[in-house]
Design a protein around this motif. Structure first.
Motif, mmCIF file in Angstrom:
data_model
loop_
_atom_site.group_PDB
_atom_site.id
_atom_site.type_symbol
_atom_site.label_atom_id
_atom_site.label_comp_id
_atom_site.label_asym_id
_atom_site.label_seq_id
_atom_site.Cartn_x
_atom_site.Cartn_y
_atom_site.Cartn_z
ATOM 1 N N UNK A 21 -2.916 63.180 18.210
ATOM 2 C CA UNK A 21 -2.002 64.215 18.701
ATOM 3 C C UNK A 21 -0.687 64.148 17.944
ATOM 4 N N UNK A 22 -0.785 64.150 16.631
ATOM 5 C CA UNK A 22 0.385 64.088 15.759
ATOM 6 C C UNK A 22 0.559 65.458 15.119
ATOM 7 N N UNK A 23 1.780 65.936 15.075
ATOM 8 C CA UNK A 23 2.079 67.136 14.292
ATOM 9 C C UNK A 23 3.354 66.870 13.506
ATOM 10 N N UNK A 24 3.398 67.450 12.329
ATOM 11 C CA UNK A 24 4.598 67.382 11.512
ATOM 12 C C UNK A 24 4.954 68.797 11.099
ATOM 13 N N UNK A 35 6.093 64.853 15.705
ATOM 14 C CA UNK A 35 5.824 64.572 17.115
ATOM 15 C C UNK A 35 4.654 63.605 17.163
ATOM 16 N N UNK A 36 4.916 62.390 17.614
ATOM 17 C CA UNK A 36 3.909 61.330 17.672
ATOM 18 C C UNK A 36 3.081 61.432 18.943
ATOM 19 N N UNK A 37 1.933 60.722 18.994
ATOM 20 C CA UNK A 37 1.185 60.671 20.251
ATOM 21 C C UNK A 37 2.095 60.142 21.361
ATOM 22 N N UNK A 38 2.013 60.740 22.505
ATOM 23 C CA UNK A 38 2.892 60.355 23.601
ATOM 24 C C UNK A 38 4.167 61.180 23.648
ATOM 25 N N UNK A 39 4.385 62.041 22.654
ATOM 26 C CA UNK A 39 5.514 62.949 22.690
ATOM 27 C C UNK A 39 6.797 62.470 22.038
ATOM 28 N N UNK A 40 6.826 61.249 21.484
ATOM 29 C CA UNK A 40 8.047 60.771 20.840
ATOM 30 C C UNK A 40 8.318 61.596 19.576
ATOM 31 N N UNK A 41 9.540 62.050 19.426
ATOM 32 C CA UNK A 41 9.918 62.930 18.312
ATOM 33 C C UNK A 41 10.776 62.158 17.315
#
Length: 169
Positions: free
Chosen positions: A80-83, A97-103
């Protein structure tokens, strides 16, 4: 390719890039795979119906199916990573945006932003980084090697176009 460029209609310059991990098993395939695994794993149990041995084996077979389900679900969560990279003539801005929602965020003036490829020595072969404003950040590490090579060429072109002054002005 698990990335997509968006272009500015006025200048025909790349304005943003969105990257995401490749998903080889969609959710429908996930459900079908778990069901097929469950059916296949129970086939050896049919001759044991009505015996005590069935109850001895059943928990282990169910734990195996549960383990497969857990591992695949964990794989989905980890991916669940997006850049997203925004490029304009003044600024380059990267949001991950890393897995778990950390930006995580990085920005730099377009003129100073440089893409670099590290064929060896990184966590993956042909590792791509963006450098500027005293920092170096990774981009697209979850892509395949061929995808990173193609992305690098496109990224260098987009950054060099952004750093050039607009001839219309």
């Amino acid at each position: 390719m698990p990335y997509e460029w968006t272009f500015d209609t006025d200048t025909a310059r790349a304005s943003s890039l969105k990257l995401w991990p490749h998903r080889s098993l969609p959710r429908k395939g996930f459900a079908a795979f778990i069901l097929a695994t469950f059916v296949m794993i129970t086939i050896p149990l049919y001759p044991l119906l009505g015996t005590v041995v069935l109850w001895g084996l059943l928990p282990f077979l169910l734990m195996a199916v549960g383990g497969i389900w857990w591992a695949l679900e964990r794989s989905y969560r980890d991916a669940e990573i997006t850049e997203e990279l925004q490029i304009d003539p003044e600024q380059v801005h990267l949001v991950r945006v890393n897995p778990g929602g950390r930006v995580q965020e990085w920005d730099c003036q377009s003129y100073w932003a440089k893409a670099q490829m590290h064929p060896t020595g990184g966590p993956v072969a042909h590792y791509i980084t963006l450098k500027g404003k005293g920092r170096e950040v990774e981009i697209g590490a979850f892509l395949s090697e061929e995808e990173r090579k193609a992305l690098y060429a496109e990224l260098v072109d987009a950054l060099s176009m952004a750093a050039r002054p607009d001839p219309a002005q």
